[in-house]
Design a protein around this motif. Structure first.
Motif, PDB file in Angstrom:
ATOM      1  N   ARG A  22     -38.568  21.781   1.636  1.00 29.66           N
ATOM      2  CA  ARG A  22     -37.744  20.576   1.519  1.00 29.66           C
ATOM      3  C   ARG A  22     -36.390  20.915   0.876  1.00 29.66           C
ATOM      4  N   LEU A  23     -36.406  21.761  -0.162  1.00 31.50           N
ATOM      5  CA  LEU A  23     -35.144  22.132  -0.796  1.00 31.50           C
ATOM      6  C   LEU A  23     -34.272  22.917   0.181  1.00 31.50           C
ATOM      7  N   ALA A  24     -34.882  23.792   0.974  1.00 34.87           N
ATOM      8  CA  ALA A  24     -34.111  24.542   1.974  1.00 34.87           C
ATOM      9  C   ALA A  24     -33.454  23.584   2.963  1.00 34.87           C
ATOM     10  N   LEU A  25     -34.205  22.582   3.400  1.00 34.72           N
ATOM     11  CA  LEU A  25     -33.670  21.603   4.346  1.00 34.72           C
ATOM     12  C   LEU A  25     -32.511  20.828   3.744  1.00 34.72           C
ATOM     13  N   GLU A  26     -32.688  20.362   2.489  1.00 36.82           N
ATOM     14  CA  GLU A  26     -31.632  19.590   1.835  1.00 36.82           C
ATOM     15  C   GLU A  26     -30.392  20.455   1.572  1.00 36.82           C
ATOM     16  N   THR A  27     -30.599  21.733   1.289  1.00 35.22           N
ATOM     17  CA  THR A  27     -29.467  22.647   1.082  1.00 35.22           C
ATOM     18  C   THR A  27     -28.679  22.827   2.370  1.00 35.22           C
ATOM     19  N   CYS A  28     -29.402  22.980   3.486  1.00 33.22           N
ATOM     20  CA  CYS A  28     -28.739  23.103   4.790  1.00 33.22           C
ATOM     21  C   CYS A  28     -27.906  21.858   5.082  1.00 33.22           C
ATOM     22  N   ARG A  29     -28.464  20.688   4.752  1.00 38.89           N
ATOM     23  CA  ARG A  29     -27.735  19.445   4.976  1.00 38.89           C
ATOM     24  C   ARG A  29     -26.474  19.401   4.120  1.00 38.89           C
ATOM     25  N   ALA A  30     -26.567  19.926   2.900  1.00 37.41           N
ATOM     26  CA  ALA A  30     -25.423  19.897   1.994  1.00 37.41           C
ATOM     27  C   ALA A  30     -24.289  20.776   2.499  1.00 37.41           C
ATOM     28  N   SER A  34     -24.766  23.279  11.174  1.00 35.58           N
ATOM     29  CA  SER A  34     -25.890  22.995  12.063  1.00 35.58           C
ATOM     30  C   SER A  34     -26.864  24.166  12.054  1.00 35.58           C
ATOM     31  N   GLY A  35     -28.113  23.865  12.402  1.00 33.93           N
ATOM     32  CA  GLY A  35     -29.138  24.902  12.400  1.00 33.93           C
ATOM     33  C   GLY A  35     -29.777  25.036  11.033  1.00 33.93           C
ATOM     34  N   ASP A  36     -30.488  26.141  10.814  1.00 35.59           N
ATOM     35  CA  ASP A  36     -31.193  26.377   9.551  1.00 35.59           C
ATOM     36  C   ASP A  36     -30.750  27.711   8.956  1.00 35.59           C
ATOM     37  N   PRO A  37     -29.548  27.758   8.376  1.00 31.90           N
ATOM     38  CA  PRO A  37     -29.048  29.032   7.843  1.00 31.90           C
ATOM     39  C   PRO A  37     -29.818  29.527   6.616  1.00 31.90           C
ATOM     40  N   ILE A  38     -30.599  28.673   5.992  1.00 32.84           N
ATOM     41  CA  ILE A  38     -31.392  29.068   4.832  1.00 32.84           C
ATOM     42  C   ILE A  38     -32.779  28.446   4.971  1.00 32.84           C
ATOM     43  N   GLY A  39     -33.826  29.210   4.666  1.00 33.27           N
ATOM     44  CA  GLY A  39     -35.190  28.725   4.841  1.00 33.27           C
ATOM     45  C   GLY A  39     -36.007  28.797   3.568  1.00 33.27           C
ATOM     46  N   ARG A  40     -37.280  28.444   3.674  1.00 35.32           N
ATOM     47  CA  ARG A  40     -38.171  28.413   2.515  1.00 35.32           C
ATOM     48  C   ARG A  40     -38.274  29.769   1.822  1.00 35.32           C
ATOM     49  N   GLN A  41     -38.316  30.846   2.613  1.00 39.11           N
ATOM     50  CA  GLN A  41     -38.469  32.164   2.014  1.00 39.11           C
ATOM     51  C   GLN A  41     -37.274  32.526   1.131  1.00 39.11           C
ATOM     52  N   GLU A  42     -36.085  32.097   1.551  1.00 42.41           N
ATOM     53  CA  GLU A  42     -34.911  32.365   0.729  1.00 42.41           C
ATOM     54  C   GLU A  42     -35.001  31.614  -0.597  1.00 42.41           C
ATOM     55  N   ILE A  43     -35.429  30.364  -0.545  1.00 42.67           N
ATOM     56  CA  ILE A  43     -35.592  29.591  -1.786  1.00 42.67           C
ATOM     57  C   ILE A  43     -36.607  30.282  -2.683  1.00 42.67           C
ATOM     58  N   GLU A  55     -23.215  32.531  -2.866  1.00 45.52           N
ATOM     59  CA  GLU A  55     -22.432  31.464  -2.219  1.00 45.52           C
ATOM     60  C   GLU A  55     -23.248  30.207  -1.953  1.00 45.52           C
ATOM     61  N   TRP A  56     -24.583  30.326  -2.019  1.00 43.42           N
ATOM     62  CA  TRP A  56     -25.429  29.148  -1.778  1.00 43.42           C
ATOM     63  C   TRP A  56     -25.593  28.282  -3.022  1.00 43.42           C
TER      64      TRP A  56
END
Length: 401
Positions: A22-30, A34-43, A55-56
């Protein structure tokens, strides 16, 4: 600095009851990308300090609704980390394969056979008690562990064997607990948590942890039970199937109840109902959660209201449950009736409570369950407050310890 950032990210995420996904999704929205440049594994890597957000960082802060400084501030040492299931794994790995294994080659057919036996044991537990099933359950578990440790198999077959060992440990632990063998049950549950964790089956690990938490809450270890129930919920996150989350929250509710924390218990009950309501045709829950439904949540709700002495809520719920319950499930019928007897006593209806108590005693007479035996003791103790009522006096005299 990186470890402090990771700890702050995790703390703020968990305060919002967000999963890493969920945090990865909200970060992408921020970011507005478009797309999913950051995912759960990165978090996960950020939170554990394996990687720095760089930079994130401002986008993570924006997703969490805090300034960047809130993420870079030193972690307060007084704040203990949230519990995780890793804290409850066995000290030594009881599932480590033997060196130089010479056992037979294990294929997927052996996994299928084990799965059928596990399911059969689970169905047997619906109608038989722990004292009747403890020996075959332990025999099956020892055999499954031996198969995994001594046999040769591919990594995928090994993973599926671990899943079946985890499922078998869950039902075997439940059976051992029902037979009153609590130390043995805890050992089995911890074995199962280890198997499920190695198989990366987080839903199963949460189910096992919740079962152990339930036992702890019922055997005088309320603090440990609450910690473990919350760990199961925290580790599962919002990505768990709705039915599984409902079960985890139900156990959190019970743990809060046993710890004397009424409002958190009621809140968890509401969250459990909300989680179950999210289930739809597209959500797949594991087959072993077949019994988790609105009726089961109602059972827990009625038990919580009984425990906190709110009989006006508990009695109607229990009566409704009992009118729909399968009479062949003798142990559960006796247990649910026992809660009704206590709720009726709290409602100042001792005559009716005595009648229900007698049903509990009659039903459980031939049930080899420590759970039902303990509930009978609880009922008789509660009804001693009404010893001057003729119906209660007769019940007590006929069931003197």
């Amino acid at each position: 600095m990186t470890s402090a950032i990771g700890a702050n990210i995790r703390r703020l995420r968990e305060e919002r009851r967000w999963s890493q996904a969920r945090l990865a999704l909200e970060t992408c929205r921020a970011t507005g990308i478009s797309g999913d440049p950051i995912g759960r594994q990165e978090i996960s890597r950020y939170e554990t300090g394996k990687r720095r957000p760089r930079e994130w960082l401002p986008f993570i802060a924006a997703a969490l609704g805090v300034p960047v400084e809130a993420l870079t501030a030193p972690q307060k040492p007084a704040e203990p980390p949230l519990p995780t299931l890793a804290d409850f794994l066995p000290n030594e790995d009881p599932l480590s394969p033997l060196r130089g294994r010479t056992g037979r080659h294990i294929g997927i057919g052996a996994v299928d056979d084990l799965q059928q036996r596990v399911h059969g044991l689970r169905l047997a537990d619906d109608v038989l008690a722990g004292g009747d099933l403890i020996r075959p359950a332990l025999r099956e578990l020892r055999s499954a562990v031996k198969l995994f440790r001594e046999g040769t198999h591919t990594s995928e077959v090994g993973r599926q064997l671990l899943v079946q060992i985890g499922e078998l440990a869950q039902i075997a632990g439940w059976i051992a607990s029902d037979a009153g063998q609590h130390e043995e049950a805890e050992r089995i549950y911890r074995l199962g948590i280890s198997a499920a964790t190695q198989a990366e089956d987080h839903t199963l690990a949460g189910n096992l942890a919740g079962s152990l938490a339930y036992q702890m809450s019922n055997t005088g270890r309320e603090g440990e039970g609450l910690t473990l129930a919350q760990a199961a919920l925290n580790d599962a996150g919002s990505d768990a199937p709705p039915k599984a989350r409902a079960l985890y929250l139900d156990r959190v509710a019970w743990a809060h109840t046993q710890a004397g924390e009424i409002q958190p218990a009621i809140r968890a009950l509401g969250e459990a109902a909300e989680a179950l309501a999210e289930e739809n045709a597209g959500s797949e829950a594991p087959a072993y959660l077949y019994w988790v439904d609105a009726g089961e949540l109602q059972v827990m709700e009625s038990r919580v209201y009984t425990e906190i002495r709110r009989p006006l809520r508990a009695v109607p719920l229990l009566r409704d449950v009992l009118t729909r319950y399968d009479a062949t499930h003798t142990r559960e019928m006796a247990l649910y009736l026992s809660w009704l007897a206590i709720a009726l006593a709290d409602a100042n209806e001792p005559e009716e409570a005595a009648a229900v108590a007698q049903r509990v005693i009659t039903i459980s007479a031939d049930v080899a369950s420590e759970r039902t035996a303990e509930r009978v003791r609880v009922i008789l103790s509660r009804l001693r407050d009404f010893a001057d009522v003729p119906e209660v006096a007769t019940l007590l005299s006929g069931n003197a310890a």
